[in-house]
Design an enzyme around this catalytic site. Structure first.
Site, short mmCIF file in Angstrom:
data_model
loop_
_atom_site.label_atom_id
_atom_site.label_comp_id
_atom_site.label_asym_id
_atom_site.label_seq_id
_atom_site.Cartn_x
_atom_site.Cartn_y
_atom_site.Cartn_z
N LYS A 13 3.87 6.56 -2.14
CA LYS A 13 3.88 5.96 -0.80
C LYS A 13 3.29 6.92 0.24
O LYS A 13 2.64 6.48 1.18
CB LYS A 13 5.28 5.48 -0.40
CG LYS A 13 6.29 6.55 -0.16
CD LYS A 13 7.62 5.94 0.25
CE LYS A 13 8.76 6.90 0.03
NZ LYS A 13 8.62 8.25 0.55
N ARG A 85 16.15 5.30 5.72
CA ARG A 85 16.65 5.48 4.36
C ARG A 85 17.96 4.72 4.12
O ARG A 85 18.40 4.62 2.99
CB ARG A 85 16.97 6.97 4.09
CG ARG A 85 15.79 7.90 4.00
CD ARG A 85 15.08 7.79 2.67
NE ARG A 85 14.86 9.00 1.93
CZ ARG A 85 13.79 9.78 2.00
NH1 ARG A 85 12.84 9.50 2.84
NH2 ARG A 85 13.68 10.83 1.24
N ARG A 119 4.91 17.68 -10.24
CA ARG A 119 4.32 17.87 -8.91
C ARG A 119 4.36 19.33 -8.46
O ARG A 119 5.37 20.00 -8.59
CB ARG A 119 5.08 17.01 -7.91
CG ARG A 119 4.52 17.08 -6.50
CD ARG A 119 4.88 15.88 -5.70
NE ARG A 119 6.23 15.92 -5.19
CZ ARG A 119 6.72 14.98 -4.37
NH1 ARG A 119 5.98 13.97 -4.00
NH2 ARG A 119 7.95 15.08 -3.95
N ARG A 152 8.71 22.19 -5.51
CA ARG A 152 9.74 22.02 -4.48
C ARG A 152 11.12 22.03 -5.13
O ARG A 152 11.30 21.49 -6.20
CB ARG A 152 9.53 20.68 -3.76
CG ARG A 152 8.65 20.79 -2.55
CD ARG A 152 8.21 19.45 -2.02
NE ARG A 152 9.25 18.46 -1.89
CZ ARG A 152 9.05 17.20 -1.48
NH1 ARG A 152 7.83 16.81 -1.17
NH2 ARG A 152 10.03 16.35 -1.38
N ARG A 163 18.22 12.10 -5.66
CA ARG A 163 17.35 11.37 -4.73
C ARG A 163 17.14 9.93 -5.19
O ARG A 163 17.13 9.00 -4.39
CB ARG A 163 16.01 12.10 -4.59
CG ARG A 163 16.16 13.44 -3.88
CD ARG A 163 14.95 14.32 -4.10
NE ARG A 163 13.79 13.89 -3.35
CZ ARG A 163 12.54 14.27 -3.63
NH1 ARG A 163 12.32 15.08 -4.64
NH2 ARG A 163 11.55 13.86 -2.89
P1 AMP Z 1 10.79 12.91 1.08
O1 AMP Z 1 9.67 13.89 1.11
O2 AMP Z 1 10.55 11.68 1.89
O3 AMP Z 1 11.26 12.59 -0.32
O4 AMP Z 1 12.03 13.63 1.82
C1 AMP Z 1 12.51 14.87 1.36
C2 AMP Z 1 13.90 15.07 1.89
O5 AMP Z 1 13.90 15.08 3.32
C3 AMP Z 1 14.93 14.01 1.52
O6 AMP Z 1 15.46 14.17 0.22
C4 AMP Z 1 15.97 14.23 2.61
O7 AMP Z 1 16.74 15.38 2.37
C5 AMP Z 1 15.10 14.50 3.83
N1 AMP Z 1 14.76 13.24 4.52
C6 AMP Z 1 13.53 12.69 4.67
N2 AMP Z 1 13.60 11.54 5.34
C7 AMP Z 1 14.90 11.34 5.65
C8 AMP Z 1 15.63 10.34 6.31
N3 AMP Z 1 15.03 9.25 6.82
N4 AMP Z 1 16.98 10.50 6.42
C9 AMP Z 1 17.61 11.56 5.92
N5 AMP Z 1 17.00 12.55 5.27
C10 AMP Z 1 15.66 12.45 5.11
#
Ligand code: AMP
Length: 200
Positions: A13, A85, A119, A152, A163
């Site tokens: 995405k 989320r 990744r 990461r 996640r």
């Molecule tokens: P992502 O790169 O979108 O998978 O986000 C990595 C991490 O950032 C997530 O596992 C959360 O810890 C934090 N994060 C990103 N977006 C949100 C959100 N909308 N609400 C809460 N935590 C977020």
């Protein structure tokens, strides 16, 4: 136009959001990138959530998002990648803006795990590689800036599991709320993009 992209981790995405935002001249807002780039005092607190695969608390995340939405580049519209989320975040978003279209890029769990485990991210410029589908030219070195690549903390198995669990339990409930359009994320980047564009 305001768009939301949903999708489990590794669905692509972020890649699609970047491409489509550029084409339509919309701001691309990745809340993952936003929280990862936090500096100073807040960084330690945020890392303690991110590294374990947990969500950053809603109140903090909503504050960060609202600040970002106030920037000039959002006036023409935006693509949200990683927000909302859960239902609390969705309700807050509904209060402040109108969403025109939402997509879910869908892939099965085993594909998410496979993609995320492979990744690698650049410490310096944030470029993302995949040791299977898009390996760097030189082992563990970024093609763009030659800096070191790393995995990461939240792409490690335990955090991935967490996640995905959160995505299933909380985020996927929003698909109905937004009447989201489902796209097959197992296709090539080009075909996923084509499918999305047909609906825009
Ligand atoms: P992502 O790169 O979108 O998978 O986000 C990595 C991490 O950032 C997530 O596992 C959360 O810890 C934090 N994060 C990103 N977006 C949100 C959100 N909308 N609400 C809460 N935590 C977020």
């Amino acid at each position: 136009m305001n768009i939301i992209f949903f999708g489990p981790q590794g669905s692509g995405k972020g890649t699609q959001a970047k491409i489509i935002a550029k084409e339509l001249q919309l701001a691309h807002i990745s809340t993952g990138d936003l929280v990862r780039s936090t500096k100073g005092e807040l960084k330690k607190e945020i890392d303690s959530y991110i590294n374990k695969g947990n969500l950053v608390p809603d109140e903090l995340m909503i504050r960060i998002l609202k600040e970002r939405l106030s920037h000039e580049d959002c006036k023409n519209g935006f693509i949200l990648d990683g927000f909302p989320r859960n239902l609390v975040q969705a309700r807050e978003l509904d209060k402040i803006t109108k969403i025109d279209k939402t997509f879910e890029i869908s892939i099965p769990d085993d594909e998410s795990i496979k993609r995320l485990s492979a990744r690698l991210s650049c410490k310096n410029c944030g470029s993302v590689f995949n040791t299977i589908t898009n390996p760097p030219k030189q082992k563990d070195k970024c093609d763009s800036c030659q800096s070191e690549l790393f995995q990461r903390e939240d792409d490690k198995p335990k955090a991935i599991e967490k996640r995905l669990e959160i995505y299933k339990e909380q985020t996927s409930k929003l698909l109905k709320h937004y009447n989201s359009i489902k796209i097959n994320g197992l296709q090539s980047i080009e075909l996923v993009k084509k499918d999305i564009e047909e609906f825009i």
